[in-house]
Design a protein around this motif. Sequence first.
Motif, mmCIF file in Angstrom:
data_model
loop_
_atom_site.group_PDB
_atom_site.id
_atom_site.type_symbol
_atom_site.label_atom_id
_atom_site.label_comp_id
_atom_site.label_asym_id
_atom_site.label_seq_id
_atom_site.Cartn_x
_atom_site.Cartn_y
_atom_site.Cartn_z
ATOM 1 N N ILE A 1 3.673 3.669 -11.085
ATOM 2 C CA ILE A 1 2.502 3.420 -10.242
ATOM 3 C C ILE A 1 2.963 2.758 -8.946
ATOM 4 C CG2 ILE A 1 0.297 2.205 -10.062
ATOM 5 C CD1 ILE A 1 0.100 2.417 -13.119
ATOM 6 N N LEU A 2 2.634 3.383 -7.809
ATOM 7 C CA LEU A 2 3.020 2.885 -6.492
ATOM 8 C C LEU A 2 1.822 2.197 -5.861
ATOM 9 C CD1 LEU A 2 4.944 6.077 -5.249
ATOM 10 C CD2 LEU A 2 5.909 4.048 -6.352
ATOM 11 N N SER A 3 1.974 0.913 -5.599
ATOM 12 C CA SER A 3 0.881 0.131 -5.030
ATOM 13 C C SER A 3 1.401 -0.635 -3.822
ATOM 14 C CB SER A 3 0.326 -0.847 -6.080
ATOM 15 O OG SER A 3 -0.578 -1.759 -5.504
ATOM 16 N N ASN A 4 0.854 -0.318 -2.653
ATOM 17 C CA ASN A 4 1.180 -1.068 -1.438
ATOM 18 C C ASN A 4 2.679 -1.031 -1.130
ATOM 19 O OD1 ASN A 4 0.314 -2.607 0.796
ATOM 20 N ND2 ASN A 4 1.009 -4.492 -0.177
ATOM 21 N N ILE A 5 3.273 0.161 -1.213
ATOM 22 C CA ILE A 5 4.686 0.320 -0.879
ATOM 23 C C ILE A 5 4.818 1.479 0.100
ATOM 24 C CG2 ILE A 5 4.976 1.623 -3.036
ATOM 25 C CD1 ILE A 5 7.935 0.987 -2.909
ATOM 26 N N PRO A 6 5.341 1.233 1.314
ATOM 27 C CA PRO A 6 5.464 2.307 2.298
ATOM 28 C C PRO A 6 6.661 3.205 1.997
ATOM 29 C CG PRO A 6 6.334 0.281 3.200
ATOM 30 C CD PRO A 6 5.764 -0.070 1.860
ATOM 31 N N ALA A 7 6.629 4.399 2.562
ATOM 32 C CA ALA A 7 7.709 5.360 2.337
ATOM 33 C C ALA A 7 9.032 4.872 2.900
ATOM 34 C CB ALA A 7 7.344 6.711 2.955
ATOM 35 N N THR A 8 8.984 4.002 3.926
ATOM 36 C CA THR A 8 10.220 3.518 4.533
ATOM 37 C C THR A 8 11.042 2.652 3.583
ATOM 38 O OG1 THR A 8 8.928 1.719 5.498
ATOM 39 C CG2 THR A 8 9.381 3.610 6.902
ATOM 40 N N LEU A 9 10.423 2.136 2.523
ATOM 41 C CA LEU A 9 11.152 1.329 1.552
ATOM 42 C C LEU A 9 11.705 2.165 0.405
ATOM 43 C CD1 LEU A 9 8.963 -1.903 1.345
ATOM 44 C CD2 LEU A 9 10.972 -1.427 2.766
ATOM 45 N N LEU A 10 11.486 3.477 0.459
ATOM 46 C CA LEU A 10 12.054 4.399 -0.514
ATOM 47 C C LEU A 10 13.017 5.329 0.203
ATOM 48 C CD1 LEU A 10 8.826 5.493 -2.464
ATOM 49 C CD2 LEU A 10 10.480 3.760 -3.168
ATOM 50 N N THR A 11 14.110 5.656 -0.440
ATOM 51 C CA THR A 11 15.012 6.655 0.134
ATOM 52 C C THR A 11 14.510 8.050 -0.236
ATOM 53 O OG1 THR A 11 16.446 6.736 -1.817
ATOM 54 C CG2 THR A 11 16.936 5.054 -0.148
ATOM 55 N N LEU A 12 14.958 9.039 0.498
ATOM 56 C CA LEU A 12 14.591 10.421 0.166
ATOM 57 C C LEU A 12 15.106 10.796 -1.219
ATOM 58 C CD1 LEU A 12 15.118 12.296 3.553
ATOM 59 C CD2 LEU A 12 12.960 11.812 2.398
ATOM 60 N N GLU A 13 16.262 10.233 -1.611
ATOM 61 C CA GLU A 13 16.802 10.517 -2.940
ATOM 62 C C GLU A 13 15.874 9.962 -4.028
ATOM 63 O OE1 GLU A 13 18.493 9.302 -0.418
ATOM 64 O OE2 GLU A 13 19.863 10.977 0.011
ATOM 65 N N GLN A 14 15.321 8.762 -3.800
ATOM 66 C CA GLN A 14 14.393 8.186 -4.783
ATOM 67 C C GLN A 14 13.099 8.998 -4.862
ATOM 68 O OE1 GLN A 14 14.516 4.202 -3.050
ATOM 69 N NE2 GLN A 14 15.244 3.385 -4.996
ATOM 70 N N MET A 15 12.610 9.483 -3.719
ATOM 71 C CA MET A 15 11.413 10.335 -3.738
ATOM 72 C C MET A 15 11.691 11.629 -4.501
ATOM 73 S SD MET A 15 9.820 9.985 0.080
ATOM 74 C CE MET A 15 9.839 8.444 0.978
ATOM 75 N N GLU A 16 12.876 12.199 -4.292
ATOM 76 C CA GLU A 16 13.220 13.434 -4.992
ATOM 77 C C GLU A 16 13.348 13.189 -6.494
ATOM 78 O OE1 GLU A 16 13.763 17.344 -5.565
ATOM 79 O OE2 GLU A 16 13.230 16.378 -3.667
ATOM 80 N N LEU A 17 13.885 12.046 -6.876
ATOM 81 C CA LEU A 17 13.975 11.709 -8.297
ATOM 82 C C LEU A 17 12.588 11.599 -8.920
ATOM 83 C CD1 LEU A 17 16.825 9.035 -8.402
ATOM 84 C CD2 LEU A 17 16.900 11.342 -9.309
ATOM 85 N N LEU A 18 11.633 11.010 -8.192
ATOM 86 C CA LEU A 18 10.262 10.911 -8.704
ATOM 87 C C LEU A 18 9.655 12.298 -8.895
ATOM 88 C CD1 LEU A 18 8.846 7.868 -6.715
ATOM 89 C CD2 LEU A 18 9.016 8.065 -9.200
ATOM 90 N N ARG A 19 9.972 13.211 -7.981
ATOM 91 C CA ARG A 19 9.447 14.568 -8.120
ATOM 92 C C ARG A 19 10.032 15.244 -9.361
ATOM 93 N NH1 ARG A 19 9.577 18.722 -3.188
ATOM 94 N NH2 ARG A 19 11.750 18.073 -3.089
ATOM 95 N N ILE A 20 11.345 15.106 -9.587
ATOM 96 C CA ILE A 20 11.977 15.697 -10.766
ATOM 97 C C ILE A 20 11.444 15.054 -12.040
ATOM 98 C CG2 ILE A 20 14.188 15.970 -11.964
ATOM 99 C CD1 ILE A 20 15.503 16.148 -9.203
#
Length: 872
Positions: free
Chosen positions: A345-364
């Motif tokens: 659950i993502l609450s009050n966290i901007p995309a700039t604090l996540l790397t693209l690799e972490q976003m891709e891991l969440l998608r997988i």
Amino acid sequence: MSFEFSHPQYLIGLTFIAVLIWGFRYSLTDFPKWQRYFSLAVRVVLLTLIVFALSGLTFMSSTHEKMLVFLLDQSRSIDAAANEKAKQFLETAEKIAGKTPIHLVTFAADPQVQHFESFIFPSSDLVQKTVPVSELPNTNATNIAAALEPALALIPPHYVPHLVILSDGNETAGDILSASIRGGVTISTVPLPVSTEPEVQLTDIKLPVQVRQGEPFYLDIVIQSNYNTEGTITLYKDSFKVIEETKNLKIGENIFRFRQSVDNQRQQEFSVTVVAGGDTILDNNRASRLLFTGGKPRVLVIDTETKTIRDFVSALQEQDIAAEVRPPEGVPKTLEELNHFDAIILSNIPATLLTLEQMELLRIYLRDLGGGVMMLGSEQSFGLGMYYKTPIEEILPVRCDFEKEKEKPSLAISLVIDRSGSMGGQKMELAKDAAKAAVELLSPRDFVTVIAFDHESYVVSAIQSAVSTNTINAAISTIEAAGGTNIYSGLIDAHEQLRRTSARLKHVILLTDGHSSPGDYEGIVRQMVSDQITVSTVGVGDADNELLKMIAQNGKGRHYSCNDPKAIPQIFAKETITAGKSAIQEIPFVPVIVTPTEVLADIDIETAPPLLGYVVTRAKPTSQFILATQNEAGTGDPLLVWWRYGLGMSAAFTSDAKSRWGAEWLTWSGYSKFWAQIVRQIMRQSNQQNSKLEIQQHSGGVHLTLDVLDDEKNYYINEATGQTTVIHPDLSKEEIMLQQTAPGRYEADIDFGNKNHQGGYHLQTVLGVGEKNIVNQSRGVMIGYPEELRLKPANNDLLQQVAELTGGLFNPKPEELFRPDPNHTAWRATPLWSYLLTVAAFFFVLDVLLRRIDLKQFRNNFPSIFRNNSQQ
């Protein structure tokens, strides 16, 4: 001995013999009949010779001449002693080869053709000093079968092929028995000794298939040694050391048992290391295994202010859901860590604090492993959190942009982009993409201008309606990097452009990566503010962030320091949305049910207190629109939306679960139950339906067995369809279909190949009948050191079997390989076309003479010529 034609289709030319015969019958020449017959015979022979030459007449003769190809094992299991034996064998073979041609192919994971005369046996010192690591062959596997193809390709068809394998016979990939039978050639084998150097190896970690949380179990550590010694065994749970003991190791197999349990984890990684004095190979002293547990579902909540989300976490815990709160720094960086949780659950966290690799891991994690993902509303969520056109927006059921209502004030925005030489390459392309994305976010009532600057300023696109998206984007595409950096001139042009429009909101987004030439920055920003123009700045890399902060602060905007150029598009998107002042609606409203669902069936939403605000989004077409906002204006924006994405489910709740917008909900009696049921809806559904999933790890892969019974009727479930999705350590994916092998039993072999990456392989197994999934289970497999490094005796039985199957010799002396082999014959082809054309040339001359000379007159004159010569 025989004859063959390589181009038999040309034999049709012999039909021209009939034409020659027809011509002979109707010939008008007055030569004697015998001469005409003789001429016809010559022409027939000439034509036959030419046709045979064109048809590739070849003389086939048998031969027993051999060609030998030596296949030398150079994998890591071959030590110095084995290399010395191979070297002596090959040197002897080279000396006695004589005229017999010989070749050399080395192999490990892959084969390499070598020059026999110049091949140097590997030396660790020589390799380290002269060969770059990137050029070293992969020696962590033995694939003898792969070496057969290049070896056979070296042998021309007019030699009797004979392959000689020098190896310890411990293949870790391929199947040499099957390959040797298919090859159909003689193969002799020379066994090489295995290493006798001191070696301790961690062979296996034996764990139960699955345990309950808190339930004690035994963990068995299997260690193999070829000498008596002491070893220090260290056991880790994830990265935490739990046991360290010194044990006596005897020759052979050693098993040590430790009592363990797992608390508050759905998945636990156990790692073991062993350290022993005198051990020669350290790469095989570590192993890991994953253990899955049954128990409470686990949820990870990410929030920049962890204290403010505690009411939400407590609500989940009251409903028997284990929830953990972490700041953005605690976002998992691997699939192994993500797989510990059933939902994120993502609450009050901007995309700039996540790397693209972490976003891709969440998608997988969502798509392939069936996890759940939910985003809660805040000033740093959805479009305001810079998630526009990111992998996170792709998996969410709502769009992070929105359509502005007609009553909202119009916006005029100026994009001021640094086009100096330092912006070349990826930064320039990302800046242009960001500008185009910002233009697309504007409504038809908005206005936009694009300014580029180097040592001076250029109006790329003058102020105009955002309805001309294609024209503006085409102009943006023409920006090229060159020149110096003069921010001041860019701000002057932006000010001049925005003064021309009557839009109620005016905003400048300034992007640069460098240090600017001097200018009256405070003065120009002061003029902008007096004209109701705000300014935000984006510094990329080594930009003058102090100057940019001053401009943003005085310009009543925001400053972004961006070390990763890939974040530029998200920053531009957030600024564009924020400048429109319509992404957040802070008006009290009561949720309205749009689509009734069983998830909320026993919750009285109508009696719920009002929420105080939300983030404006748009529901995607195939999503389930569950709850909408409702206020005096009558708007009905999305409040709760979910959809299925791959194997998992994601949701968006556009208000928050904290005290800013949900303050009155915190005291609502249905607060805990509402959130628990929403979270249970999206979390990973581990359907087990009286099933048992076993995974047996073996060399190069695993064997999966799934047994399934019906819960109610207790009979086997047959004719179901299922598959296992495998996520490799490099995040590549493959899908393996399950095959039914017995009543209620489904199996699959999953091969990781001889070049498998070390690390975790994630397996998501789904079995269904019709459209209903009856089994949905997640498992993981840890691959440690390669099979090549395991202690094994030489596999002489395999080498002997290969030799017997192919008619070769097992453990021969070098001279035995060069003895004639009367049982095998090769056919040597000798093309005859050159000889045929030579004879044809003679017959061609003879044919010309027969057509030019009357042999009857020559014969009548011949005696007189003879007499005249006698008288003289």
